[in-house]
Design a protein around this motif. Structure first.
Motif, mmCIF file in Angstrom:
data_model
loop_
_atom_site.group_PDB
_atom_site.id
_atom_site.type_symbol
_atom_site.label_atom_id
_atom_site.label_comp_id
_atom_site.label_asym_id
_atom_site.label_seq_id
_atom_site.Cartn_x
_atom_site.Cartn_y
_atom_site.Cartn_z
ATOM 1 N N UNK A 167 35.704 73.938 14.851
ATOM 2 C CA UNK A 167 36.633 73.530 15.896
ATOM 3 C C UNK A 167 37.716 74.565 16.105
ATOM 4 N N UNK A 168 38.194 74.655 17.343
ATOM 5 C CA UNK A 168 39.233 75.615 17.711
ATOM 6 C C UNK A 168 40.405 74.867 18.356
ATOM 7 N N UNK A 169 41.539 74.734 17.654
ATOM 8 C CA UNK A 169 42.711 74.075 18.252
ATOM 9 C C UNK A 169 43.351 74.961 19.314
ATOM 10 N N UNK A 170 43.968 74.329 20.305
ATOM 11 C CA UNK A 170 44.679 75.042 21.366
ATOM 12 C C UNK A 170 46.002 74.332 21.623
ATOM 13 N N UNK A 171 47.096 75.080 21.571
ATOM 14 C CA UNK A 171 48.409 74.541 21.927
ATOM 15 C C UNK A 171 49.033 75.460 22.965
ATOM 16 N N UNK A 213 41.245 63.431 12.001
ATOM 17 C CA UNK A 213 41.444 64.602 11.147
ATOM 18 C C UNK A 213 41.783 65.839 11.968
ATOM 19 N N UNK A 214 41.193 65.944 13.159
ATOM 20 C CA UNK A 214 41.502 67.070 14.040
ATOM 21 C C UNK A 214 42.970 67.023 14.456
ATOM 22 N N UNK A 270 45.924 69.756 13.614
ATOM 23 C CA UNK A 270 46.681 70.448 14.648
ATOM 24 C C UNK A 270 48.187 70.293 14.491
ATOM 25 N N UNK A 271 48.608 69.290 13.720
ATOM 26 C CA UNK A 271 50.033 69.110 13.491
ATOM 27 C C UNK A 271 50.608 70.254 12.675
ATOM 28 N N UNK A 277 37.627 69.792 7.439
ATOM 29 C CA UNK A 277 38.206 70.590 6.367
ATOM 30 C C UNK A 277 38.812 71.829 6.978
ATOM 31 N N UNK A 278 40.025 72.128 6.636
ATOM 32 C CA UNK A 278 40.681 73.261 7.249
ATOM 33 C C UNK A 278 41.898 73.642 6.462
ATOM 34 N N UNK A 279 42.477 74.797 6.732
ATOM 35 C CA UNK A 279 42.046 75.666 7.822
ATOM 36 C C UNK A 279 40.693 76.320 7.574
#
Length: 211
Positions: free
Chosen positions: A95-99, A54-55, A59-60, A77-79
């Motif tokens: 959670x914190x996505x990083x790109x 799910x993460x 992030x996609x 569940x997000x955002x």
């Protein structure tokens, strides 16, 4: 960086944290996510494994932080929205996505049922997570000299070769000629100072470039 992550955990009021790198080219979910910093116990690791897919899906399409409920749910569940912190719905973590473009992608998870999820604080935390992840990925990049940076195609070919695919199968998978696939694998071996593709694969795995 571990001290910085621990400090964020304490400020946020989390029970534990985990910082992960995401390898886009790995063949399976198990290979794609690599833990680089962690203070989590076995129960938290189990929770992370249930929401991993799910993460990645989140992030996609979004770089916004996300939250997920407790054990009764297996999906993030997000955002992330501020209402989650005041609605009374139980939250198991954030959670914190990083790109970071060619440097790589990743995320940080903080586990706990009593997190301080004030809007401004979440924004500040996300900025700090980007800094930590950038420093971690920079260290990885520095482990190989500038002329050794592999491009996406070289990494894709290496990953598929690591998964046991022959050049012909890789060519079919990526819609390339066998000659082109062998060229990419040769370039990758040269950049990694490897004598053949087997050694190149081993070095790429050790450096965290592929899973």
């Amino acid at each position: 960086m571990e001290d910085a992550a621990q400090e964020l955990r304490m400020i946020l009021g989390a029970d534990g944290y985990v910082v992960c790198r995401v390898n886009r080219f790995a063949a399976s979910n198990a290979q794609r996510i690599t833990v680089v910093l962690s203070s989590v116990d076995r129960q938290m690791r189990k929770a992370m494994s249930t929401i991993g897919a799910s993460i990645e899906a989140h992030m996609e399409w979004s770089l916004l932080p996300f939250a997920w409920p407790g054990e009764d749910s297996d999906a993030a569940t997000g955002p992330f929205i501020a209402e989650l912190s005041v609605s009374g719905a139980p939250v198991a973590g954030i959670g914190f996505p990083v790109k970071l473009g060619i440097m790589g992608n990743g995320f940080a998870l903080f586990f706990g049922s009593d997190l301080d999820l004030a809007g401004d604080r979440v924004v500040e935390f996300h900025r700090d997570i980007y800094r930590i992840m950038r420093e971690l990925l920079t260290l990885d990049v520095q482990r190989i000299s500038p002329h050794q940076n592999l491009n996406d195609r070289e990494l894709q070919c290496l990953q598929l070769a690591a998964d046991g695919h022959k050049s012909e199968a890789i060519a079919e998978e990526l819609a390339l000629s066998v000659h082109t696939v062998n060229a990419y694998l040769g370039f990758a071996a040269t950049k990694l100072d490897a004598v053949n593709r087997i050694q190149a694969i081993a070095k790429a795995i050790r450096l965290g470039l592929i899973g």
